[in-house]
Design an enzyme around this catalytic site. Structure first.
Site, PDB file in Angstrom:
ATOM      1  N   GLU A  95      33.758   6.497 -12.064  1.00 60.27           N
ATOM      2  CA  GLU A  95      34.215   5.706 -13.213  1.00 60.27           C
ATOM      3  C   GLU A  95      33.042   5.083 -13.971  1.00 60.27           C
ATOM      4  O   GLU A  95      33.063   5.004 -15.200  1.00 60.27           O
ATOM      5  CB  GLU A  95      35.191   4.619 -12.743  1.00 60.27           C
ATOM      6  CG  GLU A  95      36.495   5.220 -12.217  1.00 60.27           C
ATOM      7  CD  GLU A  95      37.400   4.196 -11.534  1.00 60.27           C
ATOM      8  OE1 GLU A  95      37.050   2.997 -11.496  1.00 60.27           O
ATOM      9  OE2 GLU A  95      38.469   4.606 -11.028  1.00 60.27           O
ATOM     10  N   TYR A 128      42.159   8.211 -15.631  1.00 66.38           N
ATOM     11  CA  TYR A 128      43.368   8.212 -14.804  1.00 66.38           C
ATOM     12  C   TYR A 128      43.743   9.608 -14.294  1.00 66.38           C
ATOM     13  O   TYR A 128      44.908   9.850 -13.980  1.00 66.38           O
ATOM     14  CB  TYR A 128      44.527   7.584 -15.576  1.00 66.38           C
ATOM     15  CG  TYR A 128      44.500   6.064 -15.589  1.00 66.38           C
ATOM     16  CD1 TYR A 128      44.421   5.330 -14.399  1.00 66.38           C
ATOM     17  CD2 TYR A 128      44.576   5.355 -16.792  1.00 66.38           C
ATOM     18  CE1 TYR A 128      44.406   3.935 -14.410  1.00 66.38           C
ATOM     19  CE2 TYR A 128      44.567   3.955 -16.809  1.00 66.38           C
ATOM     20  CZ  TYR A 128      44.480   3.258 -15.603  1.00 66.38           C
ATOM     21  OH  TYR A 128      44.470   1.876 -15.623  1.00 66.38           O
ATOM     22  N   HIS A 171      41.869  -3.457 -14.177  1.00 64.10           N
ATOM     23  CA  HIS A 171      41.579  -2.301 -13.332  1.00 64.10           C
ATOM     24  C   HIS A 171      40.313  -2.599 -12.551  1.00 64.10           C
ATOM     25  O   HIS A 171      39.375  -3.179 -13.095  1.00 64.10           O
ATOM     26  CB  HIS A 171      41.343  -1.045 -14.189  1.00 64.10           C
ATOM     27  CG  HIS A 171      40.728   0.080 -13.399  1.00 64.10           C
ATOM     28  ND1 HIS A 171      41.479   0.947 -12.644  1.00 64.10           N
ATOM     29  CD2 HIS A 171      39.430   0.431 -13.200  1.00 64.10           C
ATOM     30  CE1 HIS A 171      40.659   1.809 -12.033  1.00 64.10           C
ATOM     31  NE2 HIS A 171      39.411   1.506 -12.353  1.00 64.10           N
ATOM     32  N   ASN A 197      49.591  -4.813 -15.730  1.00 63.71           N
ATOM     33  CA  ASN A 197      49.016  -5.558 -14.610  1.00 63.71           C
ATOM     34  C   ASN A 197      47.578  -6.006 -14.863  1.00 63.71           C
ATOM     35  O   ASN A 197      46.811  -6.242 -13.938  1.00 63.71           O
ATOM     36  CB  ASN A 197      49.172  -4.771 -13.298  1.00 63.71           C
ATOM     37  CG  ASN A 197      48.403  -3.474 -13.308  1.00 63.71           C
ATOM     38  OD1 ASN A 197      47.706  -3.155 -14.284  1.00 63.71           O
ATOM     39  ND2 ASN A 197      48.488  -2.718 -12.227  1.00 63.71           N
ATOM     40  N   LYS A 201      42.653  -4.821 -19.278  1.00 69.73           N
ATOM     41  CA  LYS A 201      43.494  -3.891 -20.028  1.00 69.73           C
ATOM     42  C   LYS A 201      44.018  -4.552 -21.309  1.00 69.73           C
ATOM     43  O   LYS A 201      43.903  -5.771 -21.483  1.00 69.73           O
ATOM     44  CB  LYS A 201      44.639  -3.425 -19.131  1.00 69.73           C
ATOM     45  CG  LYS A 201      44.163  -2.681 -17.871  1.00 69.73           C
ATOM     46  CD  LYS A 201      45.356  -2.186 -17.052  1.00 69.73           C
ATOM     47  CE  LYS A 201      44.918  -1.606 -15.725  1.00 69.73           C
ATOM     48  NZ  LYS A 201      46.076  -1.083 -14.949  1.00 69.73           N
TER      49      LYS A 201
END
Ligand code: DAT
Ligand code: MG
Length: 138
Positions: free
Chosen positions: A128, A50, A117, A114, A10
Site C-alpha cells: 500500500e 482494495y 483505513h 468506518n 476516508k
C-alpha cells in the site's frame, strides 16, 4: 522494531471534520507522521488499493465511496505502527466489532462508513505504501 503503515482518513472522516481527531490520536499514541496529504482518489488507485475485495458484494459501493470525496493519506511510523494504528481504529464494523474508545467505536455506525483505513500486515503496508507514496524510499 519500527514499522511504517499507511493510514487513510476516508471521505466520511474528512467530510465530518474528524481529521484533527484522528491525527491527534495518532500523535498522542506516540506514532510519528512521516508524510501526509489531502487528495482525491481515482478509480484505478481505489481498485488497486482494495484488490483483495474484488468480487465481494460490497466491492463496487466501496469503490464509489472511497472515490466520492477527498481523503487524507498518511505514512505513520513507530514501534508496532501497523497493529498500533489498527488498535486505535478498532474493528471493521463500528458497532458490531469496534470497541468504544477506538475511532470507529466512538465515531462510526455503519461498516462502509468506518472513517479510517490502516494496513493490516507488514506485506500489506509494503504494497500500500508503494501504491500511495511511490516516491518514498522504504
Ligand atoms: P478493514 O478496513 O478493517 O481492514 P476490510 O479490509 O475487511 O476491513 O474491508 C475493507 C473495507 O471494506 C472496510 O473498511 C469497509 C468495507 N467493508 C468490509 N466489509 C464490509 C461489508 N460486509 N459490507 C460493506 N462494506 C464492507
Ligand atoms: Mg483491510
Amino acid at each position: 522494531m519500527s514499522e511504517r503503515t499507511l493510514v487513510l482518513i476516508k471521505p466520511d472522516g474528512v467530510e465530518r471534520g474528524l481529521v484533527g481527531e484522528v491525527i491527534g490520536r495518532i500523535e498522542r499514541k506516540g506514532l510519528k507522521l512521516v508524510e501526509m496529504d489531502l487528495r482525491r482518489v481515482d478509480r484505478k488507485l481505489a481498485e488497486q488499493h482494495y484488490a483483495e475485495h474484488d468480487g465481494k458484494p460490497f466491492f463496487e459501493s466501496l469503490l464509489e465511496f472511497i472515490t466520492s470525496g477527498p481523503v487524507v493519506a498518511a505514512v505513520v511510523e513507530g514501534p508496532h505502527a501497523i497493529s498500533a494504528f489498527r488498535q486505535l481504529a478498532g474493528g471493521t464494523d463500528p458497532v458490531g466489532k469496534a470497541a468504544p474508545g477506538s475511532l470507529r467505536g466512538d465515531y462510526g455506525l455503519e461498516v462502509q462508513y468506518n472513517l479510517v483505513h490502516g494496513s493490516d500486515s507488514v506485506e500489506s503496508a509494503e504494497r500500500e505504501l508503494k501504491l500511495w507514496f511511490p516516491e518514498l524510499q522504504a
